[in-house]
Design an enzyme around this catalytic site. Structure first.
Site, mmCIF file in Angstrom:
data_model
loop_
_atom_site.group_PDB
_atom_site.id
_atom_site.type_symbol
_atom_site.label_atom_id
_atom_site.label_comp_id
_atom_site.label_asym_id
_atom_site.label_seq_id
_atom_site.Cartn_x
_atom_site.Cartn_y
_atom_site.Cartn_z
ATOM 1 N N ASN A 176 21.485 34.663 22.466
ATOM 2 C CA ASN A 176 20.985 34.841 23.822
ATOM 3 C C ASN A 176 21.793 35.899 24.560
ATOM 4 O OD1 ASN A 176 18.908 32.884 23.700
ATOM 5 N ND2 ASN A 176 20.413 31.270 23.915
ATOM 6 N N CYS A 177 21.188 36.417 25.629
ATOM 7 C CA CYS A 177 21.795 37.434 26.471
ATOM 8 C C CYS A 177 23.223 37.024 26.842
ATOM 9 C CB CYS A 177 20.938 37.583 27.727
ATOM 10 S SG CYS A 177 21.498 38.845 28.860
ATOM 11 N N PRO A 178 24.185 37.920 26.718
ATOM 12 C CA PRO A 178 24.102 39.344 26.436
ATOM 13 C C PRO A 178 24.382 39.700 24.974
ATOM 14 C CG PRO A 178 26.286 38.901 27.245
ATOM 15 C CD PRO A 178 25.534 37.571 27.187
#
Length: 79
Positions: free
Chosen positions: A14-16
């Site tokens: 998941n981000c980042p």
């Protein structure tokens, strides 16, 4: 002649993390090299194009696939 592109599996991150890992991988590649990024993070459709624009890489192709997206990125001259 079509350029060969390596696939980098970023699914489940998941981000980042997808952008951070893509940045590191592209930095180790030669300018003009291509890399397929495979992601499942829904924000990648925003993050990857923004990263390419900011870093001077070219987003060649984007495709929605089952469970995520694929992005074909061509490394720019400066990273």
């Amino acid at each position: 002649m079509a350029k060969h592109a390596v696939t980098y599996d970023l699914k489940g991150l998941n981000c980042p993390l997808p952008v951070l890992k893509a940045r590191k991988r592209l930095a180790a590649m030669r300018p003009g090299s291509r890399l397929w990024l495979e992601t499942t993070d829904p924000l990648a459709v925003i993050d990857i194009p923004a990263f390419c624009a900011d870093a001077g890489h070219r987003l060649v192709e984007t495709a929605a696939v089952a469970g995520g997206h694929r992005f074909l990125v061509e490394r720019g001259g400066a990273a």
